[in-house]
Scaffold this motif. Structure first.
Motif, PDB file in Angstrom:
ATOM      1  N   SER A   8     -13.247 -13.957   9.477  1.00  0.00           N
ATOM      2  CA  SER A   8     -13.637 -12.435  10.152  1.00  0.00           C
ATOM      3  C   SER A   8     -14.691 -12.877  11.210  1.00  0.00           C
ATOM      4  N   ASP A   9     -14.285 -11.271  11.256  1.00  0.00           N
ATOM      5  CA  ASP A   9     -15.645 -10.797  12.336  1.00  0.00           C
ATOM      6  C   ASP A   9     -17.354  -9.937  10.951  1.00  0.00           C
ATOM      7  N   SER A  10     -18.063  -8.915  11.497  1.00  0.00           N
ATOM      8  CA  SER A  10     -18.986  -8.399  11.593  1.00  0.00           C
ATOM      9  C   SER A  10     -17.733  -6.273  11.125  1.00  0.00           C
ATOM     10  N   ASN A  11     -17.161  -7.328  11.743  1.00  0.00           N
ATOM     11  CA  ASN A  11     -16.624  -5.731  11.909  1.00  0.00           C
ATOM     12  C   ASN A  11     -14.976  -5.057  11.624  1.00  0.00           C
ATOM     13  N   SER A  12     -15.127  -6.208  10.866  1.00  0.00           N
ATOM     14  CA  SER A  12     -13.392  -6.236  10.294  1.00  0.00           C
ATOM     15  C   SER A  12     -13.092  -5.775   9.243  1.00  0.00           C
ATOM     16  N   ILE A  13     -11.888  -5.371   8.883  1.00  0.00           N
ATOM     17  CA  ILE A  13     -11.882  -4.208   8.567  1.00  0.00           C
ATOM     18  C   ILE A  13     -10.218  -5.305   6.680  1.00  0.00           C
ATOM     19  N   ILE A  14     -10.899  -5.143   6.244  1.00  0.00           N
ATOM     20  CA  ILE A  14     -10.504  -6.353   4.342  1.00  0.00           C
ATOM     21  C   ILE A  14     -10.599  -5.350   3.244  1.00  0.00           C
ATOM     22  N   SER A  15      -9.369  -5.387   2.886  1.00  0.00           N
ATOM     23  CA  SER A  15      -8.998  -4.348   1.624  1.00  0.00           C
ATOM     24  C   SER A  15      -8.787  -5.082  -0.112  1.00  0.00           C
ATOM     25  N   ILE A  16      -8.870  -4.841  -0.645  1.00  0.00           N
ATOM     26  CA  ILE A  16      -8.776  -5.623  -2.403  1.00  0.00           C
ATOM     27  C   ILE A  16      -8.256  -4.650  -3.317  1.00  0.00           C
ATOM     28  N   GLY A  17      -7.070  -4.672  -3.501  1.00  0.00           N
ATOM     29  CA  GLY A  17      -7.220  -3.648  -5.065  1.00  0.00           C
ATOM     30  C   GLY A  17      -5.640  -4.037  -5.512  1.00  0.00           C
ATOM     31  N   LEU A  18      -4.947  -2.894  -5.868  1.00  0.00           N
ATOM     32  CA  LEU A  18      -3.527  -3.068  -6.615  1.00  0.00           C
ATOM     33  C   LEU A  18      -2.758  -1.730  -6.454  1.00  0.00           C
ATOM     34  N   CYS A  19      -1.751  -1.655  -6.161  1.00  0.00           N
ATOM     35  CA  CYS A  19      -0.835  -0.135  -6.132  1.00  0.00           C
ATOM     36  C   CYS A  19       0.506  -0.247  -6.633  1.00  0.00           C
ATOM     37  N   PRO A  20       1.182   0.455  -6.291  1.00  0.00           N
ATOM     38  CA  PRO A  20       3.014   0.430  -6.973  1.00  0.00           C
ATOM     39  C   PRO A  20       3.868  -0.247  -6.340  1.00  0.00           C
ATOM     40  N   GLU A  21       4.560  -1.322  -7.274  1.00  0.00           N
ATOM     41  CA  GLU A  21       5.543  -1.834  -6.662  1.00  0.00           C
ATOM     42  C   GLU A  21       5.894  -1.229  -4.948  1.00  0.00           C
ATOM     43  N   GLY A  22       6.085  -1.469  -4.087  1.00  0.00           N
ATOM     44  CA  GLY A  22       6.629  -1.449  -3.251  1.00  0.00           C
ATOM     45  C   GLY A  22       6.053   0.209  -2.128  1.00  0.00           C
ATOM     46  N   GLN A  23       5.278   0.081  -2.955  1.00  0.00           N
ATOM     47  CA  GLN A  23       4.526   1.132  -2.030  1.00  0.00           C
ATOM     48  C   GLN A  23       3.797   0.752  -0.394  1.00  0.00           C
ATOM     49  N   THR A  24       3.922   1.182   0.654  1.00  0.00           N
ATOM     50  CA  THR A  24       3.975   0.213   1.799  1.00  0.00           C
ATOM     51  C   THR A  24       2.263   0.791   2.588  1.00  0.00           C
ATOM     52  N   SER A  25       1.689   1.947   1.815  1.00  0.00           N
ATOM     53  CA  SER A  25       0.347   2.467   1.954  1.00  0.00           C
ATOM     54  C   SER A  25      -0.964   2.499   0.860  1.00  0.00           C
ATOM     55  N   TRP A  26      -2.058   3.018   0.493  1.00  0.00           N
ATOM     56  CA  TRP A  26      -2.868   2.651  -0.340  1.00  0.00           C
ATOM     57  C   TRP A  26      -2.665   4.200  -0.418  1.00  0.00           C
ATOM     58  N   GLY A  27      -1.640   4.512  -0.815  1.00  0.00           N
ATOM     59  CA  GLY A  27      -1.285   6.142  -1.740  1.00  0.00           C
ATOM     60  C   GLY A  27      -1.307   6.480  -3.313  1.00  0.00           C
ATOM     61  N   GLN A  34     -12.650  -1.781  -0.410  1.00  0.00           N
ATOM     62  CA  GLN A  34     -12.587  -2.161   1.150  1.00  0.00           C
ATOM     63  C   GLN A  34     -14.200  -2.683   1.185  1.00  0.00           C
ATOM     64  N   ALA A  35     -14.105  -3.964   2.633  1.00  0.00           N
ATOM     65  CA  ALA A  35     -15.159  -4.715   2.204  1.00  0.00           C
ATOM     66  C   ALA A  35     -16.710  -3.941   3.134  1.00  0.00           C
ATOM     67  N   ASP A  36     -15.902  -3.051   4.904  1.00  0.00           N
ATOM     68  CA  ASP A  36     -16.798  -2.526   5.978  1.00  0.00           C
ATOM     69  C   ASP A  36     -17.000  -1.449   5.214  1.00  0.00           C
ATOM     70  N   ARG A  37     -17.014  -0.544   3.916  1.00  0.00           N
ATOM     71  CA  ARG A  37     -17.963   0.824   4.252  1.00  0.00           C
ATOM     72  C   ARG A  37     -18.265   0.938   2.361  1.00  0.00           C
ATOM     73  N   CYS A  38     -17.969  -0.427   2.010  1.00  0.00           N
ATOM     74  CA  CYS A  38     -18.946  -0.417   0.759  1.00  0.00           C
ATOM     75  C   CYS A  38     -18.210   1.268  -0.275  1.00  0.00           C
ATOM     76  N   ARG A  39     -16.941   1.000  -0.184  1.00  0.00           N
ATOM     77  CA  ARG A  39     -16.197   1.955  -1.132  1.00  0.00           C
ATOM     78  C   ARG A  39     -15.260   1.777  -2.094  1.00  0.00           C
ATOM     79  N   ARG A  40     -15.049   2.135  -2.865  1.00  0.00           N
ATOM     80  CA  ARG A  40     -13.756   1.909  -3.866  1.00  0.00           C
ATOM     81  C   ARG A  40     -13.172   3.138  -3.915  1.00  0.00           C
ATOM     82  N   TRP A  41     -11.760   3.478  -3.911  1.00  0.00           N
ATOM     83  CA  TRP A  41     -10.974   4.315  -4.007  1.00  0.00           C
ATOM     84  C   TRP A  41      -9.821   4.117  -4.659  1.00  0.00           C
ATOM     85  N   PHE A  42      -9.157   5.415  -5.426  1.00  0.00           N
ATOM     86  CA  PHE A  42      -8.347   5.342  -6.301  1.00  0.00           C
ATOM     87  C   PHE A  42      -7.301   6.865  -6.353  1.00  0.00           C
ATOM     88  N   SER A  43      -6.427   6.927  -5.877  1.00  0.00           N
ATOM     89  CA  SER A  43      -5.303   7.930  -6.471  1.00  0.00           C
ATOM     90  C   SER A  43      -5.176   7.767  -7.272  1.00  0.00           C
TER      91      SER A  43
END
Length: 126
Positions: A8-27, A34-43
């Protein structure tokens, strides 16, 4: 599960987490760190929450995502050290997810190899 960031480089977007099976986005019912923003999200289907969390991660780091069924919470780790947990309402069929930008390479460990985070010690301490 854990991921090792191989490239990766210093501008890379990398996220790790869990989501419902079959979902195609972080919904709905997804959780990510998320690596570059030092944030966690949940919905949870009703609202989306974004909070400052953890530290940036890049090439050479090992980042983990863990579900604690006893406390119904999710927590993340960086290089074996845990960050605070957060309550999580998981969908019935939830799967591990990694989102990466162009040029990023990761290696994923679902437990076949020893985790960087000492999960055995964590379980015994409960």
């Amino acid at each position: 599960f854990e991921m090792s960031i191989v490239k990766s480089d210093s501008n890379s977007i990398i996220s790790i987490g869990l989501c419902p099976e079959g979902q195609t986005s972080w919904g709905n019912y997804s959780y990510r760190y998320q690596a570059d923003r030092c944030r966690r999200w949940f919905s949870n289907g009703q609202k989306r929450e974004e909070k400052p969390y953890g530290a940036t991660y890049r090439m050479g780091d090992i980042v983990g995502c863990y579900w604690d069924p006893d406390t119904k919470s999710i927590f993340y780790t960086k290089n074996g050290l845990p960050f605070p947990s957060a309550p999580a309402q998981l969908y019935e069929r939830t799967v591990p997810v990694i989102g990466i930008g162009r040029g990023v390479k990761v290696r994923v460990n679902f437990g076949k190899e020893k985790f960087c985070f000492n999960i055995e010690k964590f379980i015994k301490s409960k």
